[in-house]
Design an enzyme around this catalytic site. Structure first.
Site, short mmCIF file in Angstrom:
data_model
loop_
_atom_site.label_atom_id
_atom_site.label_comp_id
_atom_site.label_asym_id
_atom_site.label_seq_id
_atom_site.Cartn_x
_atom_site.Cartn_y
_atom_site.Cartn_z
N LYS A 106 0.84 -1.21 0.00
CA LYS A 106 0.00 0.00 0.00
C LYS A 106 0.87 1.25 0.00
O LYS A 106 0.61 2.19 -0.75
CB LYS A 106 -0.93 -0.04 1.21
N SER A 107 1.90 1.26 0.84
CA SER A 107 2.75 2.46 0.93
C SER A 107 3.40 2.76 -0.41
O SER A 107 3.44 3.91 -0.87
CB SER A 107 3.86 2.23 1.97
N ARG A 131 2.80 5.98 -3.26
CA ARG A 131 3.96 6.78 -3.69
C ARG A 131 4.17 6.71 -5.20
O ARG A 131 4.55 7.70 -5.83
CB ARG A 131 5.21 6.32 -2.94
N GLY A 170 -4.99 7.74 5.40
CA GLY A 170 -4.09 8.71 6.04
C GLY A 170 -2.85 8.94 5.21
O GLY A 170 -2.39 10.08 5.04
N SER A 197 7.18 9.01 12.09
CA SER A 197 6.11 8.91 11.10
C SER A 197 6.67 9.06 9.69
O SER A 197 7.15 10.13 9.30
CB SER A 197 5.05 10.00 11.34
N GLN A 256 4.84 9.05 7.15
CA GLN A 256 3.92 9.93 6.41
C GLN A 256 4.36 11.38 6.52
O GLN A 256 4.37 12.12 5.52
CB GLN A 256 2.49 9.77 6.94
N ASP A 264 1.95 -1.22 11.90
CA ASP A 264 0.63 -1.69 11.45
C ASP A 264 0.39 -3.16 11.79
O ASP A 264 -0.71 -3.68 11.56
CB ASP A 264 0.50 -1.51 9.93
N LYS A 284 -4.25 5.68 14.48
CA LYS A 284 -4.37 5.03 13.16
C LYS A 284 -5.83 5.11 12.71
O LYS A 284 -6.58 5.95 13.19
CB LYS A 284 -3.87 3.58 13.24
N ARG A 336 -7.67 -3.45 9.64
CA ARG A 336 -6.75 -4.37 10.32
C ARG A 336 -7.36 -4.95 11.60
O ARG A 336 -7.01 -6.06 12.01
CB ARG A 336 -5.42 -3.69 10.61
C1 S3P Z 1 2.72 4.67 6.21
C2 S3P Z 1 3.27 5.02 7.41
C3 S3P Z 1 2.72 4.60 8.71
C4 S3P Z 1 1.74 3.43 8.56
C5 S3P Z 1 0.79 3.64 7.42
C6 S3P Z 1 1.56 3.76 6.13
C7 S3P Z 1 3.33 5.19 4.97
O1 S3P Z 1 2.01 5.68 9.29
O2 S3P Z 1 1.04 3.24 9.77
O3 S3P Z 1 -0.11 2.55 7.32
O4 S3P Z 1 3.02 4.66 3.89
O5 S3P Z 1 4.15 6.11 5.05
P1 S3P Z 1 2.78 6.81 10.15
O6 S3P Z 1 3.69 7.53 9.26
O7 S3P Z 1 1.69 7.71 10.69
O8 S3P Z 1 3.48 6.06 11.24
#
Ligand code: S3P
Length: 454
Positions: free
Chosen positions: A36-37, A41, A107, A179, A181, A332, A359, A410
């Protein structure tokens, strides 16, 4: 393709309960859905780049489809050309969208897109579902504000929010919480800031943005300190060029069938093509510490990331104290670790996991509530969770509860896996959101032999 042609999915409506029960062993081989991450991107960098980006293995879950729709709304050409195969015709920047950007449950989507958009002369209004509208955006707005972006939003930095981007200045930002993100939002804003951007992270977090920026031709300099922190410097005045991106299997999704095999007698399950980025494998390390029979084969490099096939066999697990510094590499995965811990001999102590409370739901509270409703002993602290475990491995979990998921994918998948090895069935009230990260979950688990009724 226009924004209107990339339709964003509807999420979280028309919930129907789902129930998992104990059956025979789980056996088989599967491919985890795309990470997913990395999928978010690939779409965002593809839209920021000049020229064509071709993506293979994109996760076609609701969260990522929202980001695809958003990139089209910001002016990129976004086209689905086959299963998991997408083409993004980047315009080298974002144009002002003509409608609200609805990121659904994501998020990662909204925080990264806000960072990317902040460096352009535009206004954009962002919103999301009830869960996303309740999540903190200040963590991203604070550094973006220091760089020169402005916004109007609800109290407490919540969505809906209108961001005004423009000419940004350099920032040297120290992350107050680990984080990826926030780090990524600052780096993406830095692409269009005078002098670029620097981020210091006291604890290393997933580095997919840094890796992918390099793949798209940017210079990113990373230095590590002896305490496990990192400094990332993105020099200013850079532009990106479209490339081919191969998305590996998501370890955060692979965790569910792997843990299911560990706790279901007689099981052997292999997940092929799973991402083994060192900053994402905290769960595998922890399960190894617990005595899990896991084997990693066919280790290879794909698209700048290490991937491998991972096989899990039913195991007698023991409880462990998870090192708190491991949290960012498995943030996660704590919900499904809680399930593995319920079948382990002795307590499993998880500390330094306060980030779990912000989360898609308050995951410490919901795991504590769900596990205890199923007869598992738990102790909840402000930033910790202890699962008491049993007197001996696989002593048994009662189950027999309907668990409230608060629309968290989850939490839903974790309790369904718990139900596969519990004495009595376990139901979840709302399985719809599973599609945000693992659209094929039900079919793949059933193909392994799981009894899950929708
Ligand atoms: C993610 C970072 C994590 C993770 C999220 C995906 C990302 O969050 O929990 O599911 O893709 O950068 P945080 O950056 O808030 O820790």
């Amino acid at each position: 393709m226009t924004a209107a042609q990339v339709t964003a999915p509807a999420t979280g409506q028309g919930a129907v309960q789902m129930t998992a029960k104990r059956a025979g062993p789980l056996k088989g081989t599967l491919r985890a859905p795309g990470d997913k991450s990395i999928s978010h991107r690939a779409l965002i960098l593809g839209a920021l780049a000049h020229g064509l980006t071709e993506v293979e293995g994109l996760l076609e879950g609701d969260d990522v489809k929202r980001t695809a729709a958003a990139m089209a709304a910001f002016g990129a050409g976004v086209e689905r050309v086959g299963e998991g195969r997408w083409r993004i015709a980047g315009k080298g920047g974002f144009a002002e969208p003509t409608d609200v950007i609805d990121c659904g449950n994501a998020g990662t989507g909204v925080r990264l897109i806000m960072g990317a958009a902040a460096g352009f002369d535009l206004s954009a209004t962002f919103t999301g579902d009830a869960s996303l509208r309740g999540r903190p955006m200040n963590r991203v707005l604070t550094p973006l504000g220091q760089m020169g972006a402005t916004w109007i939003c609800r109290e407490g930095g919540r969505l809906p929010l209108t961001l005004r981007g423009g000419r940004l200045r350099h920032i040297d930002y120290r992350l107050p919480e680990p984080s990826a993100q926030v780090k990524s939002a600052v780096l993406l804003a830095g692409l269009n800031a005078q002098g670029g951007a620097g981020v210091m992270e006291p604890q290393a977090t997933r580095d997919h943005t840094e890796r992918m920026l390099r793949a798209f031709g940017a210079e990113v300099n990373v230095t590590e300190d002896s305490a496990g922190g990192r400094r990332i410097e993105l020099p200013g005045g850079q532009s990106l060029t479209g490339v081919k991106v191969v998305v590996p299997g998501d370890p955060s999704s692979a965790a569910f069938p792997l843990v299911a095999a560990l706790i279901t007698p007689g099981s052997v399950v292999t997940v092929e093509g799973m991402l083994l980025n060192p900053l994402r494998i905290g769960l595998l390390e922890t399960l190894g510490d617990m005595g899990a029979d896991l084997s990693v084969t066919n280790v290879r490099e794909e698209g700048g990331e290490t991937v491998a096939d991972v096989t899990a066999r039913y195991s007698e697990l023991v409880g462990v104290e998870v090192p708190p510094e491991r949290a960012p590499s498995m943030i996660d995965e704590y919900p499904i670790l809680g399930v593995a811990a319920a079948f382990a001999a002795g307590p499993t102590v998880m500390r330094g996991i306060g980030e779990m409370r912000v989360k898609e739901s308050d995951r410490i509270a919901l795991m504590a509530a769900g596990l205890s409703a199923c007869g598992v002993g738990v102790e909840e602290g402000p930033d910790s969770l202890t699962v008491v475990g049993s007197v001996r491995a696989n002593h048994g979990v009662r189950g027999g509860a309907k668990v409230a998921t608060h629309g968290d994918h989850r939490i839903a998948m974790s309790h369904l896996i718990l139900g596969l090895a519990s004495a009595e069935p376990v139901a979840v009230d709302d399985p719809q959101m599973i599609a945000t990260s693992f659209p094929g979950f039900l079919d793949l688990m059933r193909a392994l032999g799981a009894e899950i009724e929708a």
